[in-house]
Each structure stands twice: as C-alpha cells, then as structure tokens.
Design a protein around this motif. Structure first.
Motif, PDB file in Angstrom:
ATOM      1  N   ILE A  99     -53.621 -26.934 -57.080  1.00 12.61           N
ATOM      2  CA  ILE A  99     -54.503 -27.899 -57.720  1.00 12.61           C
ATOM      3  C   ILE A  99     -55.240 -28.715 -56.673  1.00 12.61           C
ATOM      4  CG2 ILE A  99     -54.569 -29.910 -59.262  1.00 12.61           C
ATOM      5  CD1 ILE A  99     -51.488 -27.972 -59.399  1.00 12.61           C
ATOM      6  N   THR A 139     -44.662 -25.593 -57.934  1.00 16.21           N
ATOM      7  CA  THR A 139     -43.920 -24.576 -58.667  1.00 16.21           C
ATOM      8  C   THR A 139     -42.869 -25.304 -59.493  1.00 16.21           C
ATOM      9  OG1 THR A 139     -44.231 -23.043 -56.828  1.00 16.21           O
ATOM     10  CG2 THR A 139     -42.602 -22.438 -58.484  1.00 16.21           C
ATOM     11  N   GLN A 199     -52.541 -28.799 -65.601  1.00 16.82           N
ATOM     12  CA  GLN A 199     -53.728 -28.763 -64.743  1.00 16.82           C
ATOM     13  C   GLN A 199     -54.620 -29.979 -64.970  1.00 16.82           C
ATOM     14  OE1 GLN A 199     -54.886 -26.589 -62.393  1.00 16.82           O
ATOM     15  NE2 GLN A 199     -53.348 -24.992 -62.528  1.00 16.82           N
ATOM     16  N   VAL A 205     -49.637 -24.902 -69.223  1.00 19.76           N
ATOM     17  CA  VAL A 205     -50.320 -24.859 -67.922  1.00 19.76           C
ATOM     18  C   VAL A 205     -51.612 -25.668 -67.974  1.00 19.76           C
ATOM     19  CG1 VAL A 205     -51.447 -23.350 -66.244  1.00 19.76           C
ATOM     20  CG2 VAL A 205     -49.248 -22.691 -67.229  1.00 19.76           C
ATOM     21  N   LYS A 215     -49.708 -27.667 -54.067  1.00 18.14           N
ATOM     22  CA  LYS A 215     -49.112 -26.447 -54.595  1.00 18.14           C
ATOM     23  C   LYS A 215     -47.829 -26.869 -55.293  1.00 18.14           C
ATOM     24  CE  LYS A 215     -47.359 -21.880 -53.562  1.00 18.14           C
ATOM     25  NZ  LYS A 215     -46.924 -20.939 -52.539  1.00 18.14           N
ATOM     26  N   MET A 225     -48.757 -23.196 -59.240  1.00 20.93           N
ATOM     27  CA  MET A 225     -50.088 -23.755 -59.488  1.00 20.93           C
ATOM     28  C   MET A 225     -50.617 -24.370 -58.199  1.00 20.93           C
ATOM     29  SD  MET A 225     -49.520 -25.618 -63.141  1.00 20.93           S
ATOM     30  CE  MET A 225     -47.778 -25.957 -63.023  1.00 20.93           C
TER      31      MET A 225
END
Length: 165
Positions: free
Chosen positions: A76, A91, A117, A113, A89, A74
């Motif tokens: 963000i 993971t 987020q 997810v 970033k 991801m």
C-alpha cells in the motif's frame, strides 16, 4: 566502675541476638513470599502452555480451537507526509472460531481486502509508529473486517508481516 563496664557489655551482648532474630525473620518472610509468588505465577504459565483455562470452580478446561485464515500480502502507498512518500507491505491472518466461518469468509474476501486498502491508503507513516500505532491499526482492521463479513465474525487480526519504508 567495674560494675558499670560489666553492665554495658551485657547490654551489647543482648542486642546482638535480637538483631539476628529480626534479620532471620525478615529473611524467612522474603523467602516464603518469593516461593508463594513463584508457585502462583508458575501455575498460570503451565496452564497457558497447555492451552487450558480455569473454569468457575477451579477445574481446568481445554482451550477452544481456533482456525487461521491467511489473507494475501498487500502493498500500500501510504498518505504523503511532508512530501515524503511511504510504502507499507502488510501480511495479515484472521483468527476465526471454526472451519465453517472460513468457508463463509471466502466469498467475501474481496470486500475485506477493499476495506483494508481504503483505510490503509489514508494512513501516514507517523500513524504507525510505536506499539500504540500498531494496536490502533489492529483494532481498526478487526472492526472493518467484521463490518465487511457481517453476520459472520472474526475473533482477531494477526499480523504476520508489517514493513513500512
């Protein structure tokens, strides 16, 4: 006077052996304490290396096997802090108890997810500083994933990559 000199020399000679006895006893205590500590600590690490735990009565039990469920990486945008933009970033992998749990999580992946987020976009760069910030992030993500997949449960959240710029 010769008698006085003779007694002072014999007193000094008696003091030296006592000093050696005290030093020797202290050395023995230190060596035995160090050996005991070594065996105590090495016993725990040997069991940990083999993935075993100690049961109630001292027997060695095999460790429970867990499975890892990898989430996609991801990227963000973090919340602005003093007109400074930051990007993260992340993971993440989820540790689950069995393969059936992995099958249960798969259809709910979009909810997980999304929960991540929404939370991560509200973070500031300063929220992620230090080990305490990363620990809080880990605990919050674990809470959010368990809420998203209820009644299923994830054992822990594992960070594979964290990059903040």
């Amino acid at each position: 006077m010769a008698v006085e000199a003779d007694t002072s020399e014999s007193g000094a000679k008696k003091g030296i052996p006592k000093l050696f006895i005290i030093i020797g006893a202290a050395a023995v205590v230190v060596v035995l304490g160090g050996a005991g500590l070594f065996f105590f600590l090495s016993k725990g690490t040997a069991e940990a290396e083999h993935g075993a735990t100690v049961g109630e009565h001292g027997e060695v039990l095999p460790a429970a096997q867990t499975f890892i469920f990898n989430l996609p990486p991801m990227i963000i945008n973090l919340n602005k802090e003093a007109d400074e933009e930051a990007v993260m970033k992340l993971t993440v992998a989820l540790e689950v108890a069995d393969e059936a749990m992995m099958v249960e999580i798969q259809p709910r992946l979009a909810k997980v997810v999304d929960a991540f987020q929404v939370y991560l976009r509200e973070l500031r760069k300063s929220d992620l500083e230090g080990s305490a910030g990363i620990y809080r992030l880990k605990e919050e993500l674990l809470r959010r994933v368990n809420v998203s997949i209820y009644p299923s449960r994830v054992e822990s959240v594992l960070f594979k990559e964290i990059l903040v710029q």
